[in-house]
Design a protein around this motif. Structure first.
Motif, PDB file in Angstrom:
ATOM      1  N   UNK A 322      48.074  23.614  28.956  1.00 59.34           N
ATOM      2  CA  UNK A 322      48.853  24.675  29.610  1.00 59.34           C
ATOM      3  C   UNK A 322      48.589  24.793  31.099  1.00 59.34           C
ATOM      4  N   UNK A 323      47.399  24.379  31.525  1.00 58.76           N
ATOM      5  CA  UNK A 323      47.026  24.536  32.925  1.00 58.76           C
ATOM      6  C   UNK A 323      47.196  23.251  33.726  1.00 58.76           C
ATOM      7  N   UNK A 324      47.557  22.163  33.059  1.00 59.57           N
ATOM      8  CA  UNK A 324      47.948  20.944  33.756  1.00 59.57           C
ATOM      9  C   UNK A 324      49.406  21.040  34.199  1.00 59.57           C
ATOM     10  N   UNK A 329      54.085  22.759  36.864  1.00 52.45           N
ATOM     11  CA  UNK A 329      53.297  21.925  37.763  1.00 52.45           C
ATOM     12  C   UNK A 329      53.225  22.452  39.179  1.00 52.45           C
ATOM     13  N   UNK A 330      53.830  23.597  39.424  1.00 53.32           N
ATOM     14  CA  UNK A 330      53.893  24.164  40.774  1.00 53.32           C
ATOM     15  C   UNK A 330      52.805  25.231  40.948  1.00 53.32           C
ATOM     16  N   UNK A 331      51.555  24.812  40.783  1.00 51.65           N
ATOM     17  CA  UNK A 331      50.422  25.724  40.914  1.00 51.65           C
ATOM     18  C   UNK A 331      49.293  25.009  41.635  1.00 51.65           C
ATOM     19  N   UNK A 332      48.716  25.675  42.617  1.00 46.79           N
ATOM     20  CA  UNK A 332      47.660  25.038  43.400  1.00 46.79           C
ATOM     21  C   UNK A 332      46.417  24.763  42.568  1.00 46.79           C
ATOM     22  N   UNK A 333      46.178  25.555  41.524  1.00 49.89           N
ATOM     23  CA  UNK A 333      44.978  25.387  40.700  1.00 49.89           C
ATOM     24  C   UNK A 333      45.220  24.503  39.480  1.00 49.89           C
ATOM     25  N   UNK A 334      46.411  23.954  39.334  1.00 43.10           N
ATOM     26  CA  UNK A 334      46.740  23.148  38.158  1.00 43.10           C
ATOM     27  C   UNK A 334      45.752  21.986  37.994  1.00 43.10           C
ATOM     28  N   UNK A 335      45.393  21.716  36.752  1.00 44.14           N
ATOM     29  CA  UNK A 335      44.456  20.630  36.450  1.00 44.14           C
ATOM     30  C   UNK A 335      45.254  19.324  36.358  1.00 44.14           C
TER      31      UNK A 335
END
Length: 528
Positions: A322-324, A329-335
């Motif tokens: 969920x966090x990748x 995918x438009x998140x600075x903290x995405x894994x």
């Protein structure tokens, strides 16, 4: 200055000529027309068109100085869903002047902290009561899935307001200490007028990260919102207006690149708090330095999730997925970099491929959707260009790799997983800001830490292992501002920010609150 001229965190969107789309209803207190920007049972296709004709400056809805407008387009339907005025330089001057006058007069900064807390608590409560509406508005504008968006776009923002209230109440604004030459009184005083510049991916979350501590500290502020997501900003304006902030304390301006840069470089601004790309962050520092304006920068990331050989793979894949691909995918903290031991690489690749292929792509306002459209056509093209680059670099597409055939309309890209990625490849080093994840093999733990740390960024990361204490040891070794062990989290009572190109300063926690305070030392006469 756009929020991000290169893609991540908020490039400015279309603005200009009036939209021929109709609007109905009566004009509201902000000069709005139309019933609002939320969806009916028809999902994104049932969105009501909303037009706002005024700007919120100095605590009042007022006519803009110019005639230029910003058209808001649904990333799902590619059709206009709203229009707002585009702030001009004259509007920035009015907003900064109102903030300056309110700050210098002490109408807000001079209030007892308890009274500021009471007012901000009303903002928090009103925000919580309208969280569903906020989540709908944000998802409609930026394509983030509504189901996760309720948490990420609305409830998390409410938690920021809530956490800031707790921190301000407990913060040592004044303390006595023994100095080398005699007793000292150390005071923390509000920094002054704050220019808060926020992106389109999590507009209310980042606005709260800046406004909550700034207001509680006693600052006045000008919030510059992204042209992609200005509609929810009007809802925030109504909320703060009803909460009873004194006149002049807050203005909210949608604006393009040129006007944003004018705000950042305004001599009446004491501090800039910016969330955006590295390129835009460097420009913010350059422009703000002309007046030695203080800056806080929360910039990009290329975070690594390290799976150790002893990890529970079911838990790791379920926890990372969920966090990748979060916020499409438009998140600075995405894994976006997943590091797998070669001894279990094939097994991990198989599981992540299945997880990527199982993600439901569709209308962001459909409760079943897990990945929605990208915010704009340029973002889709950027992701597709990087996918083509990854193929040329020799990486293997394990899942996705194109546009979903079932979504011929809208700015969609399939959740994409690359295997056989080397950390020297551009797809592993550059922030794509789209639904593209890289799977990188490593030989041993030392190499895993080296790869995780071999990045221009240092914002987030995680490690997955059967031994929590060993995971903490890994966390200590990776140079990144936020790290999680066998989970992924962002706690608003702790400091958030980046190492290296991921930024300067911190948000959240006492550390983030202190960014809005100046430190004053008062020497006292010796006692006795």
């Amino acid at each position: 200055m756009t929020d991000n001229p290169e893609g991540p965190h908020g490039p400015h969107g279309p603005h200009g000529p009036d939209n021929p789309g109709g609007s109905g209803g009566n004009a509201g207190s902000d000069g709005s027309a139309g019933p609002g920007g939320t969806a009916d049972s028809g999902g994104s296709a049932g969105l009501a068109y909303t037009e706002h004709r005024q700007l919120y400056i100095g605590g009042a809805f007022t006519d803009p100085a110019g005639a230029e407008t910003i058209e808001v387009v649904s990333p799902h339907t590619e059709r206009p869903i709203g229009r707002v005025p585009a702030a001009a330089r004259e509007d920035v001057d009015r907003a900064v002047r109102a903030a300056r006058e309110s700050f210098d007069s002490g109408v807000w900064a001079g209030l007892p902290l308890a009274e500021r807390i009471e007012t901000v608590a009303r903002i928090r409560d009103a925000f919580a009561a309208r969280s569903e509406e906020i989540a709908d508005l944000v998802s409609a504008q930026n394509g983030s899935p509504r189901t996760s968006g309720l948490l990420v776009q609305a409830l998390a923002a409410m938690m920021v307001w809530d956490s800031a209230l707790k921190i301000a109440a407990d913060f040592p604004h004044e303390e006595r200490r023994a100095g080398a030459l005699g007793p000292l009184l150390v005071r923390r005083e509000p920094v002054g007028v704050v220019a808060a510049v926020v992106p389109w991916n999590v507009p209310q979350f980042t606005a709260a990260a800046k406004l909550a501590p700034a207001l509680l500290a006693g600052c006045s502020a000008v919030l510059k919102v992204s042209p992609e997501t200005p509609l929810d900003a009007y809802l925030l304006a109504r909320i703060v207006d009803e909460a009873g902030l004194p006149p002049g304390v807050l203005s909210i301006l949608p604006a393009d690149r040129e006007v944003s840069e004018y705000l950042v470089g305004h001599p009446g601004v004491d501090k800039v708090s910016f969330t955006g790309s590295v390129a835009a962050g460097k420009r913010v520092m350059e422009v703000a330095s002309r007046h030695l304006t203080r800056v806080t920068l929360e910039l990009g990331g290329k975070s690594a999730a390290v799976i150790l050989p002893d990890a529970d793979l079911d838990a790791a894949v379920a926890g990372i997925t969920p966090f990748a691909w979060m916020i499409n995918g438009q998140a600075c903290v995405a894994q976006t970099r997943v590091l797998a031991p070669r001894s279990r690489y094939d097994e991990i690749a198989e599981r992540f491929t299945a997880a990527a292929e199982a993600l439901t792509v569709g209308d962001p306002l459909d409760p079943a959707t897990e990945v929605g459209p990208l915010v704009a056509e340029r973002q889709r093209r950027r992701s597709l260009d990087y996918i083509a680059l990854g193929r040329r670099e020799g990486a293997t597409v394990l899942a996705g790799g194109g546009c979903p055939a079932a979504m011929p309309t809208g700015w969609y890209v399939e959740p994409t997983l690359f295997g056989d990625v080397d950390n020297a490849m551009r797809i592993a080093r550059e922030e794509i800001f789209g639904p593209v994840v890289c799977l990188l093999p490593y030989e041993d733990e030392a190499e895993a830490v080296r790869i995780a740390d071999d990045s221009d960024y240092g914002l987030s990361g995680s490690v997955w292992t059967a031994d929590t204490e060993h995971g903490i040891d890994i966390a200590r070794r990776v140079r990144t501002g936020t790290y999680s062990v066998n989970t992924f989290s962002l706690d608003m009572l702790g400091p958030f920010g980046g190492y290296k190109n991921s930024g300067i300063g911190r948000e959240f926690g006492p550390e983030g609150y202190a960014e809005y305070l100046e430190q004053k030392m008062i020497h006292l006469p010796a006692e006795g």
